[in-house]
Write a protein that holds these residues in place. Sequence first.
Motif, PDB file in Angstrom:
ATOM      1  N   ARG A 243       0.862  -1.174   0.000  1.00 54.26           N
ATOM      2  CA  ARG A 243       0.000   0.000   0.000  1.00 54.26           C
ATOM      3  C   ARG A 243       0.903   1.230   0.000  1.00 54.26           C
ATOM      4  O   ARG A 243       2.079   1.150   0.388  1.00 54.26           O
ATOM      5  N   HIS A 244       0.380   2.338  -0.402  1.00 55.36           N
ATOM      6  CA  HIS A 244       1.149   3.584  -0.400  1.00 55.36           C
ATOM      7  C   HIS A 244       1.630   3.889   1.021  1.00 55.36           C
ATOM      8  O   HIS A 244       0.850   3.888   1.977  1.00 55.36           O
ATOM      9  N   GLY A 245       2.939   4.108   1.153  1.00 52.46           N
ATOM     10  CA  GLY A 245       3.518   4.440   2.446  1.00 52.46           C
ATOM     11  C   GLY A 245       3.981   3.259   3.265  1.00 52.46           C
ATOM     12  O   GLY A 245       4.627   3.448   4.313  1.00 52.46           O
ATOM     13  N   ALA A 246       3.684   2.025   2.833  1.00 51.98           N
ATOM     14  CA  ALA A 246       4.111   0.845   3.589  1.00 51.98           C
ATOM     15  C   ALA A 246       5.605   0.598   3.405  1.00 51.98           C
ATOM     16  O   ALA A 246       6.190   0.930   2.368  1.00 51.98           O
ATOM     17  N   SER A 247       6.218  -0.016   4.405  1.00 57.19           N
ATOM     18  CA  SER A 247       7.627  -0.374   4.336  1.00 57.19           C
ATOM     19  C   SER A 247       7.802  -1.640   3.509  1.00 57.19           C
ATOM     20  O   SER A 247       7.008  -2.590   3.624  1.00 57.19           O
ATOM     21  N   MET A 295       6.875   2.154  -0.038  1.00 56.13           N
ATOM     22  CA  MET A 295       6.174   2.067  -1.313  1.00 56.13           C
ATOM     23  C   MET A 295       5.459   3.381  -1.610  1.00 56.13           C
ATOM     24  O   MET A 295       5.006   4.070  -0.695  1.00 56.13           O
ATOM     25  N   VAL A 296       5.358   3.690  -2.910  1.00 58.09           N
ATOM     26  CA  VAL A 296       4.637   4.887  -3.329  1.00 58.09           C
ATOM     27  C   VAL A 296       3.632   4.513  -4.413  1.00 58.09           C
ATOM     28  O   VAL A 296       3.861   3.579  -5.196  1.00 58.09           O
ATOM     29  N   ALA A 297       2.525   5.210  -4.437  1.00 57.85           N
ATOM     30  CA  ALA A 297       1.491   4.945  -5.434  1.00 57.85           C
ATOM     31  C   ALA A 297       2.062   5.123  -6.839  1.00 57.85           C
ATOM     32  O   ALA A 297       2.828   6.046  -7.109  1.00 57.85           O
ATOM     33  N   GLY A 298       1.709   4.194  -7.727  1.00 49.43           N
ATOM     34  CA  GLY A 298       2.209   4.211  -9.096  1.00 49.43           C
ATOM     35  C   GLY A 298       3.420   3.334  -9.318  1.00 49.43           C
ATOM     36  O   GLY A 298       3.882   3.187 -10.459  1.00 49.43           O
ATOM     37  N   GLN A 299       3.938   2.713  -8.251  1.00 47.25           N
ATOM     38  CA  GLN A 299       5.143   1.882  -8.352  1.00 47.25           C
ATOM     39  C   GLN A 299       4.761   0.452  -8.722  1.00 47.25           C
ATOM     40  O   GLN A 299       3.745  -0.072  -8.273  1.00 47.25           O
ATOM     41  N   VAL A 338       2.746  -6.341  -9.381  1.00 46.79           N
ATOM     42  CA  VAL A 338       1.727  -5.568  -8.683  1.00 46.79           C
ATOM     43  C   VAL A 338       1.957  -4.072  -8.888  1.00 46.79           C
ATOM     44  O   VAL A 338       3.073  -3.619  -9.154  1.00 46.79           O
ATOM     45  N   LEU A 339       0.875  -3.321  -8.747  1.00 50.58           N
ATOM     46  CA  LEU A 339       0.891  -1.861  -8.817  1.00 50.58           C
ATOM     47  C   LEU A 339       0.421  -1.315  -7.478  1.00 50.58           C
ATOM     48  O   LEU A 339      -0.680  -1.642  -7.021  1.00 50.58           O
ATOM     49  N   VAL A 340       1.254  -0.507  -6.831  1.00 54.86           N
ATOM     50  CA  VAL A 340       0.867   0.141  -5.581  1.00 54.86           C
ATOM     51  C   VAL A 340      -0.099   1.279  -5.908  1.00 54.86           C
ATOM     52  O   VAL A 340       0.146   2.070  -6.834  1.00 54.86           O
ATOM     53  N   THR A 341      -1.199   1.348  -5.170  1.00 52.68           N
ATOM     54  CA  THR A 341      -2.185   2.410  -5.354  1.00 52.68           C
ATOM     55  C   THR A 341      -2.355   3.184  -4.049  1.00 52.68           C
ATOM     56  O   THR A 341      -1.857   2.784  -2.996  1.00 52.68           O
ATOM     57  N   ARG A 342      -3.086   4.291  -4.128  1.00 54.47           N
ATOM     58  CA  ARG A 342      -3.360   5.074  -2.927  1.00 54.47           C
ATOM     59  C   ARG A 342      -4.142   4.274  -1.901  1.00 54.47           C
ATOM     60  O   ARG A 342      -3.996   4.467  -0.687  1.00 54.47           O
TER      61      ARG A 342
END
Length: 352
Positions: A243-247, A295-299, A338-342
């Motif tokens: 998820r966005h912001g997760a380590s 992690m950042v959204a869009g990655q 996978v794609l990280v999203t907001r």
Amino acid sequence: MAARVPAAELNLYPSSPFAASRFRRQGDAALPAPPLRVAPRTPRRPEEPNRIIRRAAEAQGSTGGAERRRREPLRRGTVSARRPVPDHIPRPSYVGVDTIPDVCPDRQVHDGESIMRMLDACELAARVLQHAGTLVKPDVTTDDIDRAVHQMIIDAGAYPSPLGYGGFPKSVCTSVNECTCHGIPDSRELQDGDIINIDVTVYLNGYHGDTSRTYLCGDVDESTKQLVKVTEECMMRGISACRHGASFKEIGQRISEHASEYGYSIDPFVGHGVGKIFHCEPIIWSTYDYEPGFMVAGQTFTIEPTLSMGSTQCVLWDDGWTAVATDGSLSAQFEHTVLVTRNGVEILTECP
């Protein structure tokens, strides 16, 4: 296709059970590790490998162990000639260069247009893998699977990413039984009771989509079915950490916790960033680690745990790719891009 990380990475962690001296080529007393396997960031406690092997053996039961002993050791077959790709299909930049590219430090973060291109590549990879899985039957050769995968990819106007990557001679990786990773398709026929990981990556419109799955061939014993089931569960648990912001270290933690419940060891092949580049940062560990960053959204990246019933020590065949467990223990692997999203994560390589 699991990333190949520079051998120097191993030398940073000499206390690890996966240090360079643990990797052997056939016929060699001791060789430096090739840039194939990497050590976990946190060295395991000295007693842990034996504890893991013992617990896995207990979980399988005496019948499962006997079944595994009766299985013939994996033997290489004949590798056919490299299959042609039509000239009009664009090639990745590494094609024609025999050296393995370094893992690119640039992380793949996408906008709306590039996300759509990633979706197209990943959807094709998923459909190709699904078709390849239908071919897994006794007496089918892994070269037969390679032929079908190659044709389906080029018919879609895409390039099979493994072909020519660091000199890899085929369009798909097929890792059977005790082959931990990067098996080269050949003339060996699949046998009743085998398991096989098929690892498909396609390069479409400038983007790579990467996925793999372990399939059962014929009548497979219950202990092996459990290994395959738990490996897929481990992948999904790793994905659930995204998820966005997760380590990033949360991925390996969740995978490790679930694998340890069943006594399986985790082979230290790694996931990787993927997009315009086949293998790039971040490195995605399946073990406990201290991988920095969030992690950042869009990655986009792959999560691809490989679990083993026994030791994680391997011998590397002289083809420079095929890694086989020294104790003959079975391995299973699953992989999604996978794609990280907001709001969490999207699996791009799920078959529609």
